[in-house]
Design a protein around this motif. Sequence first.
Motif, short mmCIF file in Angstrom:
data_model
loop_
_atom_site.label_atom_id
_atom_site.label_comp_id
_atom_site.label_asym_id
_atom_site.label_seq_id
_atom_site.Cartn_x
_atom_site.Cartn_y
_atom_site.Cartn_z
N PHE A 163 0.81 -1.22 0.00
CA PHE A 163 0.00 0.00 0.00
C PHE A 163 0.84 1.27 0.00
O PHE A 163 0.35 2.34 -0.40
CB PHE A 163 -0.97 -0.02 1.18
N LEU B 29 -10.33 1.48 -3.97
CA LEU B 29 -9.87 1.49 -2.59
C LEU B 29 -8.88 2.62 -2.35
O LEU B 29 -8.96 3.36 -1.35
CB LEU B 29 -9.22 0.15 -2.23
N TYR B 30 -7.94 2.75 -3.30
CA TYR B 30 -6.91 3.77 -3.17
C TYR B 30 -7.52 5.18 -3.26
O TYR B 30 -7.23 6.07 -2.44
CB TYR B 30 -5.86 3.60 -4.27
N ALA C 214 -9.45 6.47 -0.16
CA ALA C 214 -8.58 6.95 0.92
C ALA C 214 -7.93 8.27 0.54
O ALA C 214 -7.87 9.21 1.36
CB ALA C 214 -7.50 5.91 1.24
N LYS D 255 -4.17 7.49 4.04
CA LYS D 255 -3.46 6.37 3.44
C LYS D 255 -4.14 5.07 3.85
O LYS D 255 -4.79 4.99 4.90
CB LYS D 255 -2.00 6.33 3.91
N LEU D 256 -3.96 4.04 3.00
CA LEU D 256 -4.50 2.73 3.31
C LEU D 256 -3.49 1.95 4.17
O LEU D 256 -2.32 1.82 3.80
CB LEU D 256 -4.78 1.94 2.03
N LYS D 257 -3.95 1.44 5.30
CA LYS D 257 -3.12 0.59 6.16
C LYS D 257 -3.97 -0.59 6.63
O LYS D 257 -5.14 -0.41 6.98
CB LYS D 257 -2.60 1.36 7.39
N LEU E 94 -8.62 -3.30 6.50
CA LEU E 94 -8.05 -2.12 5.84
C LEU E 94 -8.70 -0.87 6.40
O LEU E 94 -9.93 -0.80 6.53
CB LEU E 94 -8.30 -2.23 4.34
N LYS E 95 -7.88 0.13 6.75
CA LYS E 95 -8.41 1.37 7.32
C LYS E 95 -7.80 2.58 6.63
O LYS E 95 -6.69 2.51 6.08
CB LYS E 95 -8.10 1.44 8.82
N HIS E 96 -8.55 3.69 6.67
CA HIS E 96 -8.04 4.97 6.20
C HIS E 96 -7.32 5.64 7.37
O HIS E 96 -7.93 5.90 8.41
CB HIS E 96 -9.18 5.87 5.71
#
Length: 814
Positions: free
Chosen positions: A644, A731-732, A735, A741-743, A757-759
């Motif tokens: 990511f 998804l990208y 965010a 960012k995606l983490k 997956l979280k923002h």
Amino acid sequence: MQVLKFGGTSVANATNIKKVKAIVEQKKGSENLVVVVSAFSGVTDKLLQCGGLALENNPEYASLLQGLTAQHVEAVKELLPVTAQSSILSWVVQQFHEVEDICSGIKLLSEFSDKTRDRLVSYGELVSSKIISAYLASEALDNDWLDARKLIVTDDHHTKATVNFAATKEKVQARILSSNKNLFVVPGFIAADEKGNTTTLGRGGSDYTAAIVGACTGASSVEIWTDVSGMMTADPRLVPNAKHIKAISYSEAMELSHFGAKVIYPPTLQPLMQEGIPVWIKNTFDPQDAGTIIEAHSHKNGNSTRGISSVNAIALLSLEGSGMVGIPGFSKRLFEALAAHHINVILITQASSEHSICVGVEEKAASKAKDVIDKAFAYEIERGLIEPLSVEKDLAIIALVGDNMKSHQGISGRMFGVLGRNGVNIRAIAQGSSERNISAVIVKDDIRKALTALHEEFFETTYKQVNLFVVGTGNVGGKLLAQLKQQQEFLQEKSNLQVRIIGLANSRKMIFAEEGIESATWKAQLDAGEQMDLSAFVERMKEKNLRNSVFVDITANEKVASVYESVFQKSISVVACNKIAASSPFARYKKLKDLCHEFEAAFHFETNVGASLPIIGTLNDLVRSGDNINRIEAVLSGTLNFVFNHYDGKKPFSEVVRQAQTEGYTEPDPRLDLSGTDVMRKIMILAREAGAHLEMSDIANTPFMPPSCMEGSVEDFYAEMLKQEDHFKKLYEAAASEGAKLKFVATFKDGKASVGLKHIDPSHDFYHLYGKDNIVSFYTDRYPEQPMVIKGAGAGAEVTASGVFADIIRAARI
């Protein structure tokens, strides 16, 4: 007067006897000398074998006897000039004719009594001493040969007679001190009772002969010449790092020799100690070596202990029963019964409750002892007051010896601690009232490990030896082996650790090397190794039974993880890069943790969570110090963080994943990472280490991968990801539109865990997490608002290998 005794190896052949002559020649002149000699090496055993064969009516004894005759005749011919050979050759042949006659008598009578046994074996010393006397005379060393049977008077207890010192002293002084000769040669081992019948002083009795003569003549010293340069801190055949003892007290030497040190025969020191005569242990083959001096006072050596010794082939006899409690005389009857049948007791220990008493005896006497004791206590056994004698065989005794032990606290604690940490079970313990000996009965198969571990603890201040058995030589395994090679000297110099790879295996081959596998050539050695068999590998590791052993699992293989239980039960530590065991059902995880505590083995799996990051270690420290873990938030996948951090919608998501796999950040099957399964395992391991009872099914997982990507082969997985590129872009973009960012985040709170997956917005600690980094935040009672944060590279072969390396060092420190 000086007494020199030369053992069987010192007079084994003509070459060695010439060395004896050189020593005698060098000593002669300063004082009168008495030279006591043993039979040629191996001759006593062969004479007994002749008697045994004759008893069995086996004609082979005749050919064995011919060989003995030829051996001694050849020695005469090699040592003496032709002009001096005739008379001694005739005498030697005559002696062996007498041996043949004795064997014929044994054969005819079908009887081989102890009295006959003594007569038979006496010829070994008689013939060797006569040959050596004649040789010394031929070399201008004039001497008087004395028959020890005319000097030493004993009782008629054949094979191990007791000396009558008053009568012996009178004979020795009359024959030696009144003589005008200054060199005497005496056969060792043999003596005679008051009726003139040949007796012997016990195996090793030539030492005793020298001591008797030395004490009776008031010798200035007695020298025992053998094939080693003095006494050692342990048996060098079992302990390669055994050290030379320069000086030792009589009492210490007696303890060591009683418990198996073969350098000197145990009774030797008693008469010399009474007279205050020093004893030297010297090496016939290195006469310039200082050797060991044995005298009255113990010399300080900077250590509280002097040596470690052992006795093999021991049986433990246990007499127990409620009928013994408070009843006097049981011990007396036990020892009287054993003594009446000449069964020697080596060790005694008794429970304070008086409910049981244990004694150690030679294993060969165990059956006889049981018959004797059960008969002596038949009345009590029949009425159920005590149990029939219990006999446990296949045991050994180890003894830690030192005069200074009584003035140092904690010796026994250190002794039993190091044995426990190495899985050596102690069956019985005894400590003399003098506190110069602590003895323990152990299983004989553990004798080498016990001795080496104790020697390392008490005598080797230089380094601790760690023995590795490594399974897995892939990317991480190869890096670990390279790191071990690179740091070998550093570890020994700075950490006092010598790390050796004893066993090494991959999925195809396995190899073993007792002295360590050469790190520079391990690949070639492994390629040429035997077929890998996991069960055989583990069994070989157990059979070697080495101290400070560590099983290192650098695989992702379920079968390898399945052997941990049996490994722990042998007190072998486990270092696991493999996550399967720690993330297995909680019952098994708990069992593994309990086993490692029960058998005092280490279980380290730091790399299960964050490669070389000290996540589990820090968590353990918090818990052990009394802190409570209230919440854990973490990014635990270096793979997902790498993906990511590198995916921006411009290059296909599948290409970024393939790049991560190519650079070694993913599992062999990247779907384990992208599905969140690997992260689930990691947060579960952390939760368990924090004290939670958690299973994989308890963890909520919000997947981000389309189900279609998770089907088929790995290549199908990549192809399907390419088809699903729009999904990953969305998804990208979702965010990015929030400035986030995606983490892929794992959370544990209130006994519940989740991954997904979280923002992550710029104000969050996880926002500035780059490359393959991991991060873990521990919120605890001590860190309620501002968490303890651990951050760093969480993937990659090099850092993972370094984490395994660190765990190995931790395991070595237990």
